[in-house]
Design a protein around this motif. Structure first.
Motif, short mmCIF file in Angstrom:
data_model
loop_
_atom_site.label_atom_id
_atom_site.label_comp_id
_atom_site.label_asym_id
_atom_site.label_seq_id
_atom_site.Cartn_x
_atom_site.Cartn_y
_atom_site.Cartn_z
N LEU A 180 2.79 10.85 -3.83
CA LEU A 180 2.04 12.26 -3.20
C LEU A 180 1.46 11.89 -1.77
O LEU A 180 1.81 12.88 -1.04
CB LEU A 180 1.14 12.85 -4.27
N ARG A 181 1.04 10.89 -1.67
CA ARG A 181 0.02 10.48 -0.35
C ARG A 181 1.16 9.98 0.52
O ARG A 181 1.07 10.39 1.80
CB ARG A 181 -0.85 9.38 -0.68
N PHE A 182 2.04 9.12 0.07
CA PHE A 182 2.81 8.59 1.11
C PHE A 182 4.25 8.95 1.14
O PHE A 182 5.21 8.64 1.95
CB PHE A 182 2.92 6.88 1.03
N GLY A 183 4.66 9.73 0.33
CA GLY A 183 6.05 10.09 0.33
C GLY A 183 6.99 9.46 -0.15
O GLY A 183 8.24 9.96 0.00
N THR A 184 6.78 8.19 -0.50
CA THR A 184 7.77 7.25 -1.05
C THR A 184 7.06 6.42 -2.04
O THR A 184 5.74 6.07 -1.89
CB THR A 184 8.52 6.59 0.26
N CYS A 185 7.61 5.68 -2.78
CA CYS A 185 7.02 4.47 -3.67
C CYS A 185 7.26 3.38 -2.82
O CYS A 185 8.55 2.56 -2.99
CB CYS A 185 8.02 4.54 -5.11
N VAL A 186 5.93 2.78 -2.36
CA VAL A 186 6.04 1.64 -1.61
C VAL A 186 6.37 0.26 -2.61
O VAL A 186 7.01 -0.62 -1.95
CB VAL A 186 4.61 1.40 -1.16
N GLY A 218 8.46 -6.79 9.99
CA GLY A 218 9.94 -6.97 9.50
C GLY A 218 10.69 -5.51 9.52
O GLY A 218 9.95 -4.45 9.80
N GLY A 219 11.89 -5.56 9.25
CA GLY A 219 12.68 -4.38 9.15
C GLY A 219 12.47 -3.62 7.73
O GLY A 219 13.13 -3.93 6.74
N ALA A 220 11.55 -2.56 7.73
CA ALA A 220 11.33 -1.81 6.35
C ALA A 220 11.97 -0.49 6.91
O ALA A 220 11.06 0.49 6.95
CB ALA A 220 9.79 -1.88 6.03
N HIS A 221 13.27 -0.22 7.07
CA HIS A 221 13.61 1.19 7.66
C HIS A 221 13.32 2.23 6.67
O HIS A 221 13.06 3.57 7.04
CB HIS A 221 15.28 1.01 7.55
N TRP A 222 13.35 2.15 5.32
CA TRP A 222 13.06 2.95 4.41
C TRP A 222 11.43 3.62 4.55
O TRP A 222 11.09 4.79 3.92
CB TRP A 222 13.36 2.75 2.96
N LEU A 223 10.68 3.03 5.28
CA LEU A 223 9.27 3.26 5.32
C LEU A 223 9.00 3.76 6.84
O LEU A 223 7.85 4.31 7.17
CB LEU A 223 8.31 2.09 5.07
N ASP A 224 10.04 3.91 7.46
CA ASP A 224 9.93 4.46 8.98
C ASP A 224 9.23 5.88 9.10
O ASP A 224 8.53 6.20 10.00
CB ASP A 224 11.45 4.44 9.79
N ASP A 225 9.65 7.18 8.31
CA ASP A 225 9.17 8.22 8.01
C ASP A 225 8.21 8.45 7.36
O ASP A 225 7.60 9.49 7.38
CB ASP A 225 10.40 9.29 8.13
N PRO A 227 4.43 8.67 5.66
CA PRO A 227 3.07 8.68 6.40
C PRO A 227 1.98 7.77 5.97
O PRO A 227 1.18 8.01 5.16
CB PRO A 227 2.65 10.29 6.10
N LEU A 228 2.27 6.35 6.13
CA LEU A 228 1.46 5.75 5.80
C LEU A 228 0.30 5.51 6.50
O LEU A 228 0.29 5.61 7.80
CB LEU A 228 2.04 4.13 5.61
N PRO A 229 -0.84 5.05 6.03
CA PRO A 229 -1.96 4.59 6.99
C PRO A 229 -1.83 3.56 8.11
O PRO A 229 -2.07 2.23 7.43
CB PRO A 229 -3.15 4.60 6.05
N ARG A 230 -1.13 3.52 9.09
CA ARG A 230 -0.98 2.35 9.75
C ARG A 230 -1.96 2.19 10.94
O ARG A 230 -2.64 2.80 11.52
CB ARG A 230 0.48 2.80 10.42
N SER A 231 -1.85 0.82 11.09
CA SER A 231 -2.64 0.30 12.24
C SER A 231 -2.17 -1.07 12.69
O SER A 231 -1.83 -1.96 11.79
CB SER A 231 -4.06 0.23 12.04
N GLU A 232 -1.83 -1.31 13.96
CA GLU A 232 -1.24 -2.65 14.51
C GLU A 232 -2.32 -3.86 14.43
O GLU A 232 -1.93 -5.15 14.23
CB GLU A 232 -0.89 -2.49 16.01
#
Length: 625
Positions: A180-186, A218-225, A227-232
């Motif tokens: 619900l929060r991130f739109g996908t099952c991490v 790394g390449g996690a293409h399924w997580l590209d869109d 809405p994860l709480p991201r920060s470099e």
């Protein structure tokens, strides 16, 4: 890469059928399962009477009916017909819901149950244990107004919920906090990737829900869109790498299955240790392994197959033209077979490994060991098909058989190839199956009844015996037993085959009539119960009466006879009569004729209630006078 099994769409009554068919349209390989007490027997899908060679009835029916090779169009036609006519047509019937759902769940079959969520939960609750191994389980409202994912969060249940909801034009009732929060099952990466640790993963997602941020490496293409709480600069990191997890609690590791190990020899007893040592020496995770490759000369080595199973990967074979070059196979072959961007290294004597940045598809690496499974569909009703036969059909790349039987075994997935043929092409069909399987494909040969009773198992073995093709011997050959027409008819009647018996085909297509006469006479004299296959046809209506005359010379007129027509199929009928009253006019090409011995008996039971229907039973005692 594992492929999800076709789901079972389970309904309780006809009110859910229209919704079930709409869902089935989204999953063409799925079947609709209905409770027997609420569905007409006409709904059962079935197979023939249990024989192949000389089956004139099926031959004529097949020529008249033809065969629809496009299974998806076939399914669509049935769906539309059901929706328009409101027919109570289901693909499989079951006896009792709780036991049936538990059976499906235990087999790993995804379940789409069109009933209340509470019913499903109570049914499968005794089996709930390991979240990481449970299949998707969903409850769907009968009218299609609600789609509720219940179990299988790590097996893609929420993705299925979205697919079904889209097909029904309703929102899915997803309750998983992370989704619900991130739109996908991490914690549910796509095929070709593996989560390093489910326990660490759950803690990681919990931290994100609590406010932590993450970076992605790394390449996690399924997580590209997503809405994860991201920060470099985040302390937490989702890392996609073939490297083994070092225990860092701040990292969620996902391994691409991008490593291939090639072995120069077929020492299966040491293969597991050698592969694991080679991976460990380079810090690679065993979960990143996609395949193990060995020379084609090792095909059929059971120790190697056990090793690949222990490693959880596909075993692939490389064709080596010159045995002298076998020792150079690992590195040289990987360089020739894999993408240029792979890093290929020698990992010791006779072993090399390749590492790619993205998952490698095992199906594109060398070839698999071919498999040919000969199955029988049983006598007619789908629930009498052996589970092993269902599994073989599910896993097949190619399905061969007489067109009518192949059609009965469907529907099939779009990626499965169907090869229907005429009923009189048994040997050509068997050779074709071996050629497909020797190329690494998983082939199923379909018969009706039991494949070893007047059916395709014998033709397949004859083809192998007389082929002179050494590469056919590398094929993994399995014959799965089925319920024959004689057994099904006997079970419906009681136990007429309870003592010594024989099965005889009255068709003279593949053997002289004189041989048939001799065998009938000897069986009659030996007082064996006899089950007659292929009793009559349009081309030979006289042969049954001739056989009966031979039997009557040794058997009394009051000898019990059972006639089973289309047993376990729509319109089935069972009649008990006597040898004295029986004539060919009572039998057609779809009838199984069982002639009792001198000890075979018939009797009736009458229920205590005057309104109850008497039941006649036929049996042959285990003793002999």
């Amino acid at each position: 890469m594992a492929r999800l099994m076709a789901p079972a769409i389970v309904i309780l009554g006809s009110g859910a059928l229209a919704t079930a068919r709409r869902i089935q349209r989204r999953y063409p390989g799925a079947r609709v399962h209905g409770l027997r007490s609420r569905f007409d027997a006409r709904a059962e899908r079935g197979a023939g009477s249990g024989h192949e060679a000389g089956h004139e009835a099926g031959h004529e029916a097949g020529r008249e009916a033809g065969h629809e090779a496009n299974q998806e169009a076939h399914l669509q036609t049935r769906i539309e017909a059901d929706l328009e006519a409101g027919t109570e047509g289901v693909d499989i019937v079951y006896e009792e819901l709780s036991a049936y759902l538990r059976e499906l769940y235990a087999s790993g079959t995804p379940i789409i149950a069109l009933c209340a969520a509470g019913i499903v939960i109570r049914c499968v609750a005794p089996l709930l244990a390991n979240k990481g191994t449970e299949p998707p389980v969903l409850a769907v409202a009968e009218d299609g107004s609600a789609v509720v994912p219940l179990l299988g969060g790590l097996a893609g249940v929420n993705a299925m919920a979205r697919e079904i909801a889209q097909a029904l034009d309703v929102p899915p009732a997803i309750t998983t906090s992370g989704e619900l929060r991130f739109g996908t099952c991490v914690l549910n990466p796509p095929p070709g990737y593996a989560l390093a640790s489910i326990e660490q993963g759950k803690r990681f997602v919990s931290d994100l829900l609590a406010g932590e941020r993450t970076r992605i490496e790394g390449g996690a293409h399924w997580l590209d869109d997503a809405p994860l709480p991201r920060s470099e600069t985040a302390r937490r990191a989702i890392r996609v790498t073939p490297l083994a997890w070092d225990g860092n609690a701040d990292e969620l590791l996902i391994h691409p299955r991008s490593v291939v190990v090639a072995l120069a020899d077929g020492d299966g007893e040491t293969a597991v240790a050698r592969v694991r040592d080679a991976l460990a020496a380079r810090g690679l995770s065993p979960l990143a392994l996609a395949a193990v490759v060995v020379p084609s000369s090792c095909s059929g080595d059971e120790a190697l197959e056990r090793a690949a199973h222990a490693l959880g990967v596909a075993l692939r074979f490389a064709d080596v033209a010159d045995a002298a070059h076998t020792r150079s196979l690992p590195r040289a072959w990987l360089e020739a077979a894999l993408p240029a961007q792979c890093e290929i290294v020698d990992a010791g004597p006779g072993i090399a490994l390749a590492v790619a940045e993205t998952p490698l598809d095992p199906d594109t690496i060398g070839r698999a060991r071919g498999r040919l499974t000969v199955i029988g569909l049983g006598p007619g009703s789908a629930e009498l098909m052996a589970p092993a036969a269902r599994d073989a059909l599910r896993d097949a790349t190619d399905i061969l058989g007489y067109a009518t039987y192949v059609d009965m075994a469907g529907p099939f997935r779009a990626d499965q190839r169907v090869h229907p043929t005429d009923n009189r092409e048994e040997m050509q069909r068997a050779r074709h199956a071996f050629e497909l399987a020797s190329g690494g494909r998983h082939v199923v040969m379909v018969s009706s009844g039991d494949p070893g009773v007047f059916a395709m198992a014998s033709a397949v073995l004859e083809a192998l015996d007389t082929s002179g093709a050494p590469h056919w011997a590398d094929v993994e050959l399995q014959i799965v037993p089925g319920v024959s027409a004689a057994m099904a008819t006997a079970a419906r009647a009681g136990a007429p085959l309870g003592h010594d018996f024989c099965m005889l085909s009255l068709s003279d297509n593949l053997k002289p009539w004189a041989v048939i006469e001799s065998r009938v006479a000897l069986a009659a004299q030996a007082d064996l119960v006899m089950a007659f296959y292929n009793p009559v046809s349009r081309a030979r209506p006289w042969q049954l009466d001739k056989a009966l005359d031979i039997v009557r010379a040794s058997r009394a007129p009051d000898t019990v006879v059972v006639l089973g027509r289309d047993i376990a199929r729509p319109g089935a009928s069972l009649v008990s009569t006597t040898l004295g009253r029986l004539s060919s006019a009572d039998v057609d090409m779809r009838t199984m004729v069982i002639i009792g011995s001198s000890t075979t008996r018939a009797f009736s039971t009458r229920p205590p209630s005057a309104r109850g229907t008497p039941r006649e039973w036929v049996y042959t005692p285990r003793w002999y006078r």
